[in-house]
Each structure stands twice: as structure tokens, then as C-alpha cells.
Design a protein around this motif. Structure first.
Motif, PDB file in Angstrom:
ATOM      1  N   GLY A 115       0.813  -1.212   0.000  1.00  0.00           N
ATOM      2  CA  GLY A 115       0.000   0.000   0.000  1.00  0.00           C
ATOM      3  C   GLY A 115       0.846   1.261   0.000  1.00  0.00           C
ATOM      4  N   TRP A 116       0.170   2.379   0.000  1.00  0.00           N
ATOM      5  CA  TRP A 116       0.821   3.686  -0.060  1.00  0.00           C
ATOM      6  C   TRP A 116       1.361   4.065   1.310  1.00  0.00           C
ATOM      7  CZ3 TRP A 116      -0.864   8.556   1.988  1.00  0.00           C
ATOM      8  CH2 TRP A 116      -0.131   9.638   1.531  1.00  0.00           C
ATOM      9  N   ILE A 117       2.587   4.567   1.338  1.00  0.00           N
ATOM     10  CA  ILE A 117       3.203   5.064   2.570  1.00  0.00           C
ATOM     11  C   ILE A 117       3.507   6.535   2.344  1.00  0.00           C
ATOM     12  CG2 ILE A 117       5.192   4.903   4.102  1.00  0.00           C
ATOM     13  CD1 ILE A 117       5.393   1.967   3.332  1.00  0.00           C
ATOM     14  N   PRO A 118       3.056   7.424   3.232  1.00  0.00           N
ATOM     15  CA  PRO A 118       3.326   8.853   3.041  1.00  0.00           C
ATOM     16  C   PRO A 118       4.828   9.139   2.977  1.00  0.00           C
ATOM     17  CG  PRO A 118       1.734   8.516   4.809  1.00  0.00           C
ATOM     18  CD  PRO A 118       2.254   7.172   4.420  1.00  0.00           C
ATOM     19  N   ALA A 119       5.200  10.062   2.108  1.00  0.00           N
ATOM     20  CA  ALA A 119       6.614  10.408   1.933  1.00  0.00           C
ATOM     21  C   ALA A 119       7.219  10.935   3.226  1.00  0.00           C
ATOM     22  CB  ALA A 119       6.761  11.430   0.810  1.00  0.00           C
ATOM     23  N   LEU A 120       6.440  11.627   4.031  1.00  0.00           N
ATOM     24  CA  LEU A 120       6.940  12.164   5.292  1.00  0.00           C
ATOM     25  C   LEU A 120       7.350  11.040   6.247  1.00  0.00           C
ATOM     26  CD1 LEU A 120       7.446  14.804   6.776  1.00  0.00           C
ATOM     27  CD2 LEU A 120       5.135  14.662   7.683  1.00  0.00           C
ATOM     28  N   VAL A 121       6.594   9.958   6.251  1.00  0.00           N
ATOM     29  CA  VAL A 121       6.916   8.813   7.102  1.00  0.00           C
ATOM     30  C   VAL A 121       8.188   8.132   6.600  1.00  0.00           C
ATOM     31  CG1 VAL A 121       6.126   6.536   7.874  1.00  0.00           C
ATOM     32  CG2 VAL A 121       4.533   8.454   7.812  1.00  0.00           C
ATOM     33  N   ALA A 122       8.264   7.874   5.294  1.00  0.00           N
ATOM     34  CA  ALA A 122       9.455   7.234   4.726  1.00  0.00           C
ATOM     35  C   ALA A 122      10.686   8.122   4.924  1.00  0.00           C
ATOM     36  CB  ALA A 122       9.237   6.939   3.244  1.00  0.00           C
ATOM     37  N   GLY A 123      10.528   9.419   4.682  1.00  0.00           N
ATOM     38  CA  GLY A 123      11.637  10.352   4.870  1.00  0.00           C
ATOM     39  C   GLY A 123      12.080  10.433   6.318  1.00  0.00           C
ATOM     40  N   GLY A 124      11.127  10.338   7.239  1.00  0.00           N
ATOM     41  CA  GLY A 124      11.468  10.334   8.659  1.00  0.00           C
ATOM     42  C   GLY A 124      12.306   9.127   9.040  1.00  0.00           C
ATOM     43  N   PHE A 125      11.916   7.950   8.528  1.00  0.00           N
ATOM     44  CA  PHE A 125      12.693   6.751   8.809  1.00  0.00           C
ATOM     45  C   PHE A 125      14.089   6.832   8.202  1.00  0.00           C
ATOM     46  CE2 PHE A 125       8.580   4.599   9.725  1.00  0.00           C
ATOM     47  CZ  PHE A 125       8.921   4.120  10.987  1.00  0.00           C
ATOM     48  N   VAL A 126      14.197   7.368   6.992  1.00  0.00           N
ATOM     49  CA  VAL A 126      15.510   7.520   6.351  1.00  0.00           C
ATOM     50  C   VAL A 126      16.372   8.499   7.146  1.00  0.00           C
ATOM     51  CG1 VAL A 126      16.698   8.327   4.274  1.00  0.00           C
ATOM     52  CG2 VAL A 126      14.700   6.867   4.064  1.00  0.00           C
ATOM     53  N   SER A 127      15.781   9.586   7.621  1.00  0.00           N
ATOM     54  CA  SER A 127      16.537  10.557   8.424  1.00  0.00           C
ATOM     55  C   SER A 127      17.043   9.944   9.724  1.00  0.00           C
ATOM     56  CB  SER A 127      15.667  11.775   8.741  1.00  0.00           C
ATOM     57  OG  SER A 127      15.325  12.443   7.564  1.00  0.00           O
ATOM     58  N   ILE A 128      16.191   9.189  10.400  1.00  0.00           N
ATOM     59  CA  ILE A 128      16.606   8.510  11.624  1.00  0.00           C
ATOM     60  C   ILE A 128      17.706   7.506  11.328  1.00  0.00           C
ATOM     61  CG2 ILE A 128      15.832   6.880  13.410  1.00  0.00           C
ATOM     62  CD1 ILE A 128      13.098   8.355  13.272  1.00  0.00           C
ATOM     63  N   ASP A 129      17.581   6.800  10.217  1.00  0.00           N
ATOM     64  CA  ASP A 129      18.583   5.827   9.797  1.00  0.00           C
ATOM     65  C   ASP A 129      19.936   6.501   9.552  1.00  0.00           C
ATOM     66  OD1 ASP A 129      19.646   3.378   8.963  1.00  0.00           O
ATOM     67  OD2 ASP A 129      18.965   3.649   6.905  1.00  0.00           O
ATOM     68  N   ILE A 130      19.926   7.624   8.852  1.00  0.00           N
ATOM     69  CA  ILE A 130      21.166   8.355   8.567  1.00  0.00           C
ATOM     70  C   ILE A 130      21.802   8.847   9.859  1.00  0.00           C
ATOM     71  CG2 ILE A 130      22.066  10.494   7.544  1.00  0.00           C
ATOM     72  CD1 ILE A 130      20.100   9.996   5.207  1.00  0.00           C
ATOM     73  N   CYS A 131      21.004   9.422  10.750  1.00  0.00           N
ATOM     74  CA  CYS A 131      21.548   9.911  12.024  1.00  0.00           C
ATOM     75  C   CYS A 131      22.140   8.770  12.845  1.00  0.00           C
ATOM     76  CB  CYS A 131      20.471  10.635  12.824  1.00  0.00           C
ATOM     77  SG  CYS A 131      19.984  12.212  12.110  1.00  0.00           S
ATOM     78  N   ALA A 132      21.471   7.635  12.883  1.00  0.00           N
ATOM     79  CA  ALA A 132      21.991   6.484  13.640  1.00  0.00           C
ATOM     80  C   ALA A 132      23.315   6.006  13.051  1.00  0.00           C
ATOM     81  CB  ALA A 132      20.966   5.350  13.641  1.00  0.00           C
ATOM     82  N   MET A 133      23.394   5.939  11.726  1.00  0.00           N
ATOM     83  CA  MET A 133      24.652   5.507  11.107  1.00  0.00           C
ATOM     84  C   MET A 133      25.772   6.501  11.388  1.00  0.00           C
ATOM     85  SD  MET A 133      23.748   3.663   7.483  1.00  0.00           S
ATOM     86  CE  MET A 133      22.548   4.820   6.842  1.00  0.00           C
ATOM     87  N   LEU A 134      25.475   7.799  11.369  1.00  0.00           N
ATOM     88  CA  LEU A 134      26.510   8.797  11.650  1.00  0.00           C
ATOM     89  C   LEU A 134      26.990   8.707  13.089  1.00  0.00           C
ATOM     90  CD1 LEU A 134      25.179  11.875   9.632  1.00  0.00           C
ATOM     91  CD2 LEU A 134      27.164  10.447   9.111  1.00  0.00           C
ATOM     92  N   TRP A 135      26.081   8.453  14.038  1.00  0.00           N
ATOM     93  CA  TRP A 135      26.481   8.293  15.438  1.00  0.00           C
ATOM     94  C   TRP A 135      27.357   7.055  15.607  1.00  0.00           C
ATOM     95  CZ3 TRP A 135      25.964  11.072  19.900  1.00  0.00           C
ATOM     96  CH2 TRP A 135      25.200  12.241  19.814  1.00  0.00           C
ATOM     97  N   ILE A 136      26.965   5.961  14.983  1.00  0.00           N
ATOM     98  CA  ILE A 136      27.755   4.729  15.103  1.00  0.00           C
ATOM     99  C   ILE A 136      29.127   4.917  14.466  1.00  0.00           C
ATOM    100  CG2 ILE A 136      27.889   2.307  14.359  1.00  0.00           C
ATOM    101  CD1 ILE A 136      24.783   2.246  14.697  1.00  0.00           C
ATOM    102  N   LEU A 137      29.174   5.563  13.303  1.00  0.00           N
ATOM    103  CA  LEU A 137      30.464   5.816  12.661  1.00  0.00           C
ATOM    104  C   LEU A 137      31.355   6.712  13.518  1.00  0.00           C
ATOM    105  CD1 LEU A 137      29.465   6.201   8.919  1.00  0.00           C
ATOM    106  CD2 LEU A 137      31.020   4.506   9.869  1.00  0.00           C
ATOM    107  N   ALA A 138      30.772   7.689  14.189  1.00  0.00           N
ATOM    108  CA  ALA A 138      31.562   8.549  15.074  1.00  0.00           C
ATOM    109  C   ALA A 138      32.148   7.734  16.231  1.00  0.00           C
ATOM    110  CB  ALA A 138      30.704   9.694  15.610  1.00  0.00           C
ATOM    111  N   ALA A 139      31.364   6.808  16.770  1.00  0.00           N
ATOM    112  CA  ALA A 139      31.858   5.961  17.868  1.00  0.00           C
ATOM    113  C   ALA A 139      32.961   5.024  17.384  1.00  0.00           C
ATOM    114  CB  ALA A 139      30.709   5.158  18.473  1.00  0.00           C
ATOM    115  N   VAL A 140      32.768   4.418  16.227  1.00  0.00           N
ATOM    116  CA  VAL A 140      33.787   3.519  15.682  1.00  0.00           C
ATOM    117  C   VAL A 140      35.056   4.293  15.355  1.00  0.00           C
ATOM    118  CG1 VAL A 140      34.347   2.005  13.730  1.00  0.00           C
ATOM    119  CG2 VAL A 140      32.109   1.845  14.820  1.00  0.00           C
TER     120      VAL A 140
END
Length: 150
Positions: A115-140
Motif C-alpha cells: 500500500g501507499w506510505i506517506p513520503a513524510l513517514v518514509a523520509g522520517g525513517f531515512v533521516s533517523i537511519d542516517i543519524c543512527a549511522m553517523l552516530w555509530i560511525l563517530a563511535a567507531v
């Protein structure tokens, strides 16, 4: 690109205090990521190149996983762009490989809706994903710098 602090070693070989904490480095990476604006031709290229991906996923009957796959590819590519100063470091590519494997397993294991997923929801998940990866990379990166400065 801003100058990111690094640890250094004095003449006696003793480790100095890291000039930037993990949270400061991650916040600075996120701040830089917020200023990145893709060029118009890059957006057009992503749009044009996504059509064969959708066709391929539709051909194999898994069209519902095409958008999460493209979202993961965009997030991983964006993180590589933001952290491009570390592309010669082994720890960076090992961590990016782990992120890619995690995304692949997640995409395969989650039952995605067709089904259809609002772009704001998908974009929110992508933003959270990017921030989490940047935090993990900073720790590593912090751990890597501590080990190389000994």
C-alpha cells in the motif's frame, strides 16, 4: 567541509585527550549533512535510475520491497558522501559493510506493505537511519583513533 579534530601523539608517544568527543563529532556530521543540497541533475539521475529498479522488482514479484531498498541505498550513499574523508580507512568500509548487511537482512525479514506510505513517514525513517549511522560511525572512528594513537 569542516575540519574535524583528531587525536595526536606527542614526542614521548603518550596519547593526548581526543580533541572531539563522539557526540560532538556526530553532531557536527549531522549539522554538515543538513547543509548538503543535491544538484538538480543528481536528483534527475536518481529518478531515472530508479525506474529500472522498480521494473526489476516488479518482474520478480517483489515490488513492495523496492522502495525500502531504494531508501536504504540512498541513506547508505548519503552517509558515504558525508563521511567521505574516511574512505581510505579500513574501519569505515567494515562498518559500512555491516550497515549494508543489516539493511539487507531488515528488508528481507520485514513483511512490507504494497500500500501507499506517506513520503513524510518514509523520509522520517531515512533521516533517523542516517543519524543512527553517523552516530555509530563517530563511535567507531573514536575507538579506531584511540587504538592507532597508542
Amino acid at each position: 567541509m569542516p575540519d574535524f579534530g583528531r587525536c595526536s601523539v606527542d614526542g614521548a608517544g603518550k596519547e593526548e585527550i581526543l580533541s572531539m568527543s563522539v557526540s560532538d563529532e556526530a553532531k557536527q556530521d549531522i549539522k554538515y549533512a543538513r547543509t548538503v543540497r543535491p544538484r538538480w541533475w543528481a536528483l534527475v539521475a536518481v529518478g531515472v535510475l530508479s525506474f529500472p529498479v522498480f521494473w526489476l522488482f516488479d518482474h520478480f514479484g517483489t515490488l513492495n520491497t523496492s522502495l525500502p531498498t531504494l531508501d536504504a541505498l540512498v541513506a547508505l550513499s548519503f552517509v558515504i558522501f558525508v563521511k567521505r574523508r574516511a574512505y581510505r580507512q579500513l574501519w569505515f568500509w567494515i562498518t559500512m559493510t555491516a550497515f549494508t548487511a543489516f539493511h539487507a537482512i531488515t528488508i528481507l525479514m520485514i513483511p512490507w506493505t504494497s500500500g501507499w506510505i506517506p513520503a513524510l513517514v518514509a523520509g522520517g525513517f531515512v533521516s533517523i537511519d542516517i543519524c543512527a549511522m553517523l552516530w555509530i560511525l563517530a563511535a567507531v572512528e573514536s575507538q579506531s583513533n584511540q587504538h592507532t594513537s597508542r
